[in-house]
Design a protein around this motif. Structure first.
Motif, PDB file in Angstrom:
ATOM      1  N   THR A   1      64.188  95.421  -3.024  1.00  0.00           N
ATOM      2  CA  THR A   1      64.677  96.740  -3.451  1.00  0.00           C
ATOM      3  C   THR A   1      63.923  97.896  -2.816  1.00  0.00           C
ATOM      4  OG1 THR A   1      63.220  96.824  -5.393  1.00  0.00           O
ATOM      5  CG2 THR A   1      65.384  95.781  -5.671  1.00  0.00           C
ATOM      6  N   GLY A   2      62.660  97.652  -2.415  1.00  0.00           N
ATOM      7  CA  GLY A   2      61.857  98.738  -1.855  1.00  0.00           C
ATOM      8  C   GLY A   2      61.508  99.807  -2.868  1.00  0.00           C
ATOM      9  N   SER A   3      61.546  99.444  -4.128  1.00  0.00           N
ATOM     10  CA  SER A   3      61.307 100.433  -5.182  1.00  0.00           C
ATOM     11  C   SER A   3      60.741  99.736  -6.405  1.00  0.00           C
ATOM     12  CB  SER A   3      62.624 101.134  -5.547  1.00  0.00           C
ATOM     13  OG  SER A   3      62.530 101.797  -6.790  1.00  0.00           O
ATOM     14  N   PHE A   4      59.637 100.266  -6.957  1.00  0.00           N
ATOM     15  CA  PHE A   4      59.055  99.689  -8.162  1.00  0.00           C
ATOM     16  C   PHE A   4      60.013  99.822  -9.346  1.00  0.00           C
ATOM     17  CE2 PHE A   4      55.152  99.797  -5.749  1.00  0.00           C
ATOM     18  CZ  PHE A   4      54.401  98.755  -6.282  1.00  0.00           C
ATOM     19  N   SER A   5      60.714 100.960  -9.441  1.00  0.00           N
ATOM     20  CA  SER A   5      61.605 101.174 -10.580  1.00  0.00           C
ATOM     21  C   SER A   5      62.816 100.254 -10.500  1.00  0.00           C
ATOM     22  CB  SER A   5      62.057 102.636 -10.633  1.00  0.00           C
ATOM     23  OG  SER A   5      62.735 103.016  -9.450  1.00  0.00           O
TER      24      SER A   5
ATOM     25  N   ARG B   1      58.674 107.878  -2.416  1.00  0.00           N
ATOM     26  CA  ARG B   1      60.081 107.506  -2.559  1.00  0.00           C
ATOM     27  C   ARG B   1      60.293 106.002  -2.656  1.00  0.00           C
ATOM     28  NH1 ARG B   1      63.428 111.566   1.541  1.00  0.00           N
ATOM     29  NH2 ARG B   1      62.776 113.533   0.565  1.00  0.00           N
ATOM     30  N   GLY B   2      59.253 105.258  -2.900  1.00  0.00           N
ATOM     31  CA  GLY B   2      59.432 103.831  -3.027  1.00  0.00           C
ATOM     32  C   GLY B   2      58.185 103.066  -2.639  1.00  0.00           C
TER      33      GLY B   2
ATOM     34  N   LEU C   1      49.494  94.164  -0.846  1.00  0.00           N
ATOM     35  CA  LEU C   1      50.818  93.612  -0.573  1.00  0.00           C
ATOM     36  C   LEU C   1      51.885  94.680  -0.378  1.00  0.00           C
ATOM     37  CD1 LEU C   1      50.802  90.732  -3.206  1.00  0.00           C
ATOM     38  CD2 LEU C   1      50.321  90.559  -0.749  1.00  0.00           C
ATOM     39  N   ALA C   2      51.660  95.866  -0.929  1.00  0.00           N
ATOM     40  CA  ALA C   2      52.654  96.933  -0.831  1.00  0.00           C
ATOM     41  C   ALA C   2      51.955  98.283  -0.765  1.00  0.00           C
ATOM     42  CB  ALA C   2      53.606  96.899  -2.022  1.00  0.00           C
ATOM     43  N   GLU C   3      52.528  99.149   0.042  1.00  0.00           N
ATOM     44  CA  GLU C   3      52.043 100.524   0.135  1.00  0.00           C
ATOM     45  C   GLU C   3      52.916 101.394  -0.751  1.00  0.00           C
ATOM     46  OE1 GLU C   3      52.104 101.568   4.224  1.00  0.00           O
ATOM     47  OE2 GLU C   3      50.452 100.225   4.788  1.00  0.00           O
TER      48      GLU C   3
END
Length: 305
Positions: A18-22, A56-57, A50-52
């Motif tokens: 999804t490229g988004s935490f939400s 915006r995501g 693991l993720a930056e």
């Protein structure tokens, strides 16, 4: 050695897809803080980022991409293990998570729930109604097994079985000139106040595409949140609209103050399909549901002709 849990890996795969935490949290049916905590636990366990996190995501790091690829394979194996053990070779012997978009759900799900449960008495069917992209996210995260969507819709990693065409019909206020016009065509809508669902509903884009129309200033000012609201707006004289035959024939309340008319050349505005994640162990069951729906609606249309 401490190993990651499958739930933590599910969080990571959802974030990667999804490229988004939400959106990843929505797909996994958890709160965003819960998902963020799970990702942080993985990072602490692996000792790498693991993720930056961005405004915006989120973007996976190189280590995150490697982890997602391996985690996806592990989750697929875990799902296959559960499915093979619980079903023991029989279709629908356990729970099945089935989704549908709002312009399909009320007109398809009630018809098939009874059919499925009668044919497969051991089935535990759980239903979800949501917009297309959210259903796709949940398919990718494996929190849904299959979903009814409207086509065309491009979604990498998602396979689709097309079930039937869905014709678009004109909905106009009773007494409107188009309600009496012979030889009705999409060109007749060019100068009309065309009412649409709000942005984000695929039916909006399918309507514009089917009639080769472009969004205009008048079409941006008034938008409906549901097909029922759309019909009420037509009844109130705010404009005309396009209604899927699926809805018109299967339960959408349409009063005498709204005229429903077909176009002289049928306008096939969309196709109804069932989707699942590529490689899903539930593919056979998704296809079986598709076959049941396709046969049921083919018989209904034949009986109506």
């Amino acid at each position: 050695m401490i190993l990651p849990t499958l739930r933590q890996l599910q969080f990571l795969v959802a974030l990667g897809e999804t490229g988004s935490f939400s959106r990843a949290a929505e797909a996994c049916h958890v709160t965003q803080p819960t998902l963020s905590a799970g990702i942080k636990e993985l990072e602490d366990l692996f000792g790498v980022s693991l993720a930056e996190r961005e405004s915006r995501g989120a973007t996976l790091t190189h280590a995150g991409e490697i982890a997602v690829a391996r985690a996806s394979a592990l989750l697929a194996d875990a799902h296959a293990l559960v499915q093979s053990v619980t079903s023991a070779g029989a279709l629908f012997s356990g729970s099945f998570q089935l989704g549908a978009i709002p312009t399909i759900a009320p007109f398809v799900l009630p018809q098939i729930v009874g059919l499925l449960t009668r044919q497969y008495p051991d089935l535990k069917l759980y239903l979800t109604e949501d917009r297309t992209q959210r259903l796709i996210d949940q398919l990718r995260a494996r929190t849904l097994d299959a979903a009814f969507i409207a086509l065309p819709w491009e979604a990498p990693g998602i396979e689709v079985m097309t079930l039937f065409d869905d014709e678009f019909l004109l909905a106009a206020p009773a007494g409107h000139p188009l309600s009496r016009k012979n030889g009705l065509s999409p060109d007749d809508l060019e100068d009309q106040d065309l009412l649409l669902l709000e942005d984000g509903h695929c039916l909006r884009e399918h309507s514009l595409s089917a009639c080769r129309l472009k969004p205009g200033p008048g079409r941006e000012q008034v938008a409906a949140t549901s097909l029922g609201t759309l019909v009420n707006m037509v009844a109130g004289g705010l404009g005309v609209s396009l209604i899927p035959r699926l809805a018109a024939d299967h339960g959408l309340p349409i009063g005498s103050d709204v005229a429903i008319r077909p176009f002289v050349t049928p306008v096939i505005g969309r196709q109804i399909g069932i989707a699942w994640k590529a490689g899903s162990p539930r593919e056979a069951e998704a296809r079986r549901i598709g076959e049941i729906v396709s046969a049921e609606f083919a018989s209904r249309r034949a009986a109506a002709e």
